[in-house]
Structure formats: structure tokens, C-alpha cells
Design an enzyme around this catalytic site. Structure first.
Site, PDB file in Angstrom:
ATOM      1  N   CYS A   1       0.831  -0.998  -0.074  1.00 53.76           N
ATOM      2  CA  CYS A   1       0.023   0.074   0.228  1.00 53.76           C
ATOM      3  C   CYS A   1       0.853   1.176  -0.181  1.00 53.76           C
ATOM      4  O   CYS A   1       1.774   1.384   0.836  1.00 53.76           O
ATOM      5  CB  CYS A   1      -0.980   0.017   1.254  1.00 53.76           C
ATOM      6  SG  CYS A   1      -1.957   1.454   1.410  1.00 53.76           S
TER       7      CYS A   1
ATOM      8  N   CYS B   1     -12.828 -10.666  19.719  1.00 53.86           N
ATOM      9  CA  CYS B   1     -12.094  -9.932  19.047  1.00 53.86           C
ATOM     10  C   CYS B   1     -10.745  -9.310  19.589  1.00 53.86           C
ATOM     11  O   CYS B   1     -10.178  -8.451  19.067  1.00 53.86           O
ATOM     12  CB  CYS B   1     -12.839  -8.935  18.318  1.00 53.86           C
ATOM     13  SG  CYS B   1     -13.515  -7.619  19.172  1.00 53.86           S
TER      14      CYS B   1
END
Length: 455
Positions: free
Chosen positions: A96, A410
Site C-alpha cells: 500500500c 475480537c
């Protein structure tokens, strides 16, 4: 180890002082990088012994670390690796163009090979289990691996496009972008590599969003539904939304903070376990397109529901696990879901209306569950927010005598802490599985299956 450094005498004095210490922001240190830590960084120490939490590096590297937060006498400093003197064999050039020190804060591990990212996440899970729950991987029934989602096992340098919900910020010129790490500053972008195709095809980054504070783009993976949620700046008018694909449009109310329909459906449709789920604006659904099915299967395989079982689905969202349980416990079984979000409860009741023996209650679990009068259950699923369930809720659940409990987490730190509470309540971990449902970031999803320790 990842344990936070002990407070030194100077550190204690500094914390109690009225005046801040001398800022070290911008100061550079040549350091040898130690183990990974929870949060997307690694641990290093200056020659003076001060702890650095360093991003954009990997264990074993020698780097120049530039301080981004901290002062003399602080317990630790935050830093970015701005130059890599001795790279790790696991390092790759970040695919990226917006990744790196001072740039977009959305990804943590663009500079690591995919397999290395999963190993790092596994090391964090193992460290948290040991430090907060006193469990080895073997004692947790975990083989130490973090499994990629279907289709995500790609060569180094390639990035899976998985994020079906992207929250864009808007800069002063009306450009859509992403927040920089631990900052309100906006990094304008032309394309987010981890955004799902359904988000990218909307063309959010190519539009002028003057007057908007943020835009959330949602691309359902279970349908062709697309939605944008606009948050205007105070006093600003909504723009005419003309994107590259049809979308429904919602807005965040300036006064009430609620989500209001502008045009189109106020929800998107998702699929899991052969069922369609309505997910309203602001309602929770897993971001990775494979996550809902992956986690549902892991939970059901771990619980092995039986016909006639009574089950609890806590923090149930729009009813993903409640629906799967209802299918499996049959007409003689019963499922109670508890969810705090009003809109999510409405969606869950709609999604599960075909099941006579499913009830959804609104409110916080710690408040609603004691009021139900339930004293026992066969099965329990809990999928709490990042902060975890907490000591009192775990104590209550451990007292219900469930045959098995599935904990979906999570955050490995909150999971490990709560597993310690469950142990105090007479439960042990039967199995633990970890899934890399947030590639390129430090986040990881775990499913722990618990059972009474006396079995």
C-alpha cells in the site's frame, strides 16, 4: 514478554508532578527490536533502558526508531521505525502506498509477509493467555495457529480485499481519506487496498465531500446491497450523492446522533448458515465477508447443540448465533438473545420471527440477564464488545451450569482475562481456535469453547 514495564521512581514522580516532562517527540534511537506486543507494535529499549513501542518494524530487526509520543520519565514511549538497518526475513515492501510512518493508521502489518502476520498474532494470543489467564496453548486446547479465511492465503506482496465496511474521514478540502495512527489528521487516498470490491466500486475517494465530517461505505457480502452513511459537519447540507453504483443513503442526525434514512433501504441484507439477515444502519455484522459463516461454524462445532437444548446468545446483534442455535435445538428447544442496541434488536426479532421459541430482549447483558430469572441453561454463546464480558457477568454465567460455553472474542487480552474469571467459576477451556479475519491489521478473532472443569 509483553508485560508493561514496572514504574521507576522517576516514572512515579513524573506521573505525580504537575508539570509535564521534557518531550522526546522526534528524538531518534538505534535499537534492536524485541518481541511483538498487543496493539500492532514491537517492544524495544533505548540504551538507557526506556521502553519503546515501535510500529512498522518486526522482531529481530535493527532500526532507527523516531519517538512519536512520550516524554522523559514516562513508563514507555511510542515510536515509528523510520529506517531499517537490519531487516527481518519476514519483511516485504508494503504494497500500500499509504502505509508507513506518519501515514494511514488502518493497517499495522503491511510490511510483513502474510504467514508472518499470522505468526505474530499467534504470539500475541499465546502471551496474553499466559500473562492474564496462566494458560499455555496446550492447556487452552489450541495448536498455536491462526487460520486465514477462505481465499485470503495470498503470496507476499498481495493484499486481500476484505473490508466490507470502511469509515472514511474528510479533510478540509473535501477529500475522503483515512485517519493517521492515533491522530485526527486525515490521509487522503485514491484507493484502499483492503476495501472489499463492493466498497471500492462506489468511487468514494473520487468525489468532493465538502461539508461532511465522515462517510461510511457498506457493501453487503450476502447481497448486492450498498449503503453510505453521511455525517455532516454542523450546519452543513447533504450533497447529492451520485456514486458509481446504486446505493441507499443514510445520514447521522446533528442533534440526536441517530441514523436517519435519506433514500433507499435503511438496511443491508447479509447471508449466513443458509439464512438472510437484515442489518440496519449502525447494526453489527462481521466486516470480513467470510467471518460470519466461519465463526458460526466454529461455534456450532464447539457447542454441538442437541434437540431440546435451552441456549443463551449474549450480545447477540442481529441474531447470527441465535438463528444457528434455533435451527439446531429444534421446536422443543429455546433460545434467548440479549442485545443492547435498539435497532439491532428490531432486526434480530425480524430475522428470527419464524422461530416461536426464540426471544430477544433489549438491554445490557449485566442488567437484563439477572432480571430474566433464568437459573440454568444448556448452552451459552457470548460475543462481547472489545472490552470483554467482565468479572460479574462471567460469574453469573458460570453459575448457570451450561454444558458448554462458546466465547467469541475480537480482543485476546479481554478474552484471556475473562477465561481466568471462568476458571475461578469452575470452567476450563476445552478448545480454542484463532482466525485471521482482519488481514494486514493486528486484530484477530478467537473462539474459545469452555466446559465444566469437573468433566
Amino acid at each position: 514478554m509483553q508485560a508493561e514495564p514496572k514504574k521507576t521512581q522517576a516514572g512515579n514522580a513524573r506521573e505525580g508532578a504537575a508539570e509535564p516532562g521534557v518531550s522526546l517527540i522526534g528524538k531518534e534511537y538505534e535499537v534492536e527490536v524485541g518481541p511483538v506486543a498487543h496493539g500492532g507494535h514491537c517492544i524495544a529499549r533505548t540504551a538507557e533502558g526506556q521502553v519503546l513501542f515501535v510500529r512498522h518494524t518486526l522482531p529481530g530487526e535493527t532500526v532507527i526508531a523516531r519517538v512519536t509520543e512520550g516524554e522523559e520519565g514516562a513508563r514507555f514511549l511510542r515510536a515509528d521505525a523510520v529506517s531499517v538497518l537490519e531487516p527481518s526475513k519476514d519483511r516485504v515492501e508494503a504494497p500500500c502506498p499509504y502505509a508507513g510512518p506518519g501515514r494511514c493508521g488502518g493497517c499495522d502489518w503491511q510490511h510483513a509477509k502474510p504467514g508472518a502476520q499470522r505468526r505474530l498474532k499467534g504470539e500475541v494470543i499465546a502471551e496474553q493467555l499466559q500473562r492474564l489467564a496462566g494458560l499455555t496453548p496446550e492447556e487452552a486446547g489450541w495448536d498455536g495457529t491462526v487460520m486465514p479465511a477462505e481465499g485470503d492465503k495470498l503470496p507476499a506482496g498481495e493484499v486481500p480485499s476484505w473490508r466490507t465496511r470502511v469509515q472514511y474521514a474528510v479533510d478540509a478540502d473535501g477529500n475522503a481519506g483515512l485517519r493517521r495512527h492515533r491522530s485526527h489528521e486525515v490521509e487522503p487516498i485514491e484507493h484502499c487496498m483492503i476495501a472489499a470490491e463492493g466498497v471500492s466500486e462506489l468511487g468514494i475517494e473520487q468525489r468532493d465531500w465538502s461539508g461532511m465530517a465522515s462517510i461510511e461505505a457498506i457493501a453487503a457480502s450476502g447481497s448486492q446491497d450498498r449503503q453510505v452513511i453521511l455525517a455532516p459537519k454542523p450546519g452543513a447540507r447533504l450533497p447529492i450523492v451520485e456514486l458509481d453504483k446504486p446505493v441507499s443513503v443514510m445520514r447521522i442526525g446533528e442533534k440526536d446522533g441517530g441514523t436517519h434514512r435519506v433514500h433507499g433501504r435503511p438496511f443491508v441484507r447479509e447471508r449466513a448458515d443458509g439464512r438472510t439477515y437484515r442489518v440496519g444502519s449502525g447494526g453489527f455484522w462481521q466486516v470480513h465477508p467470510k467471518a460470519a459463516e466461519t465463526l458460526m461454524l466454529a461455534v456450532m462445532q464447539g457447542l454441538t447443540p442437541r434437540k431440546g437444548d435451552t441456549a443463551l446468545d449474549l450480545y447477540c446483534g442481529v441474531g447470527l448465533f441465535a438463528g444457528a442455535l434455533a435451527d439446531r435445538v429444534g421446536e422443543k428447544g429455546a433460545v434467548l438473545g440479549i442485545e443492547s442496541g435498539k435497532r439491532a434488536v428490531e432486526d434480530a426479532r425480524h430475522n428470527l420471527a419464524a422461530f416461536d421459541r426464540v426471544r430477544i430482549e433489549q438491554g445490557k447483558v449485566e442488567s437484563v440477564l439477572p432480571r430474566t430469572g433464568i437459573t440454568e441453561a444448556d448452552l451459552i454463546v457470548l460475543d462481547p464488545p472489545r472490552a470483554g464480558a467482565g468479572k460479574q457477568t462471567v460469574k453469573h454465567l458460570a453459575g448457570l451450569g451450561a454444558r458448554r460455553i462458546a466465547y467469541v472474542a475480537c480482543d485476546p487480552a479481554a478474552l484471556a482475562r475473562d477465561l481466568g474469571y471462568f476458571r475461578d467459576g469452575g470452567y476450563r477451556v476445552r478448545t480454542l481456535r484463532a482466525f485471521d479475519l482482519f488481514p494486514m491489521t493486528h486484530h484477530v478473532e478467537c473462539v474459545a469453547i469452555l466446559e465444566p472443569a469437573t468433566k
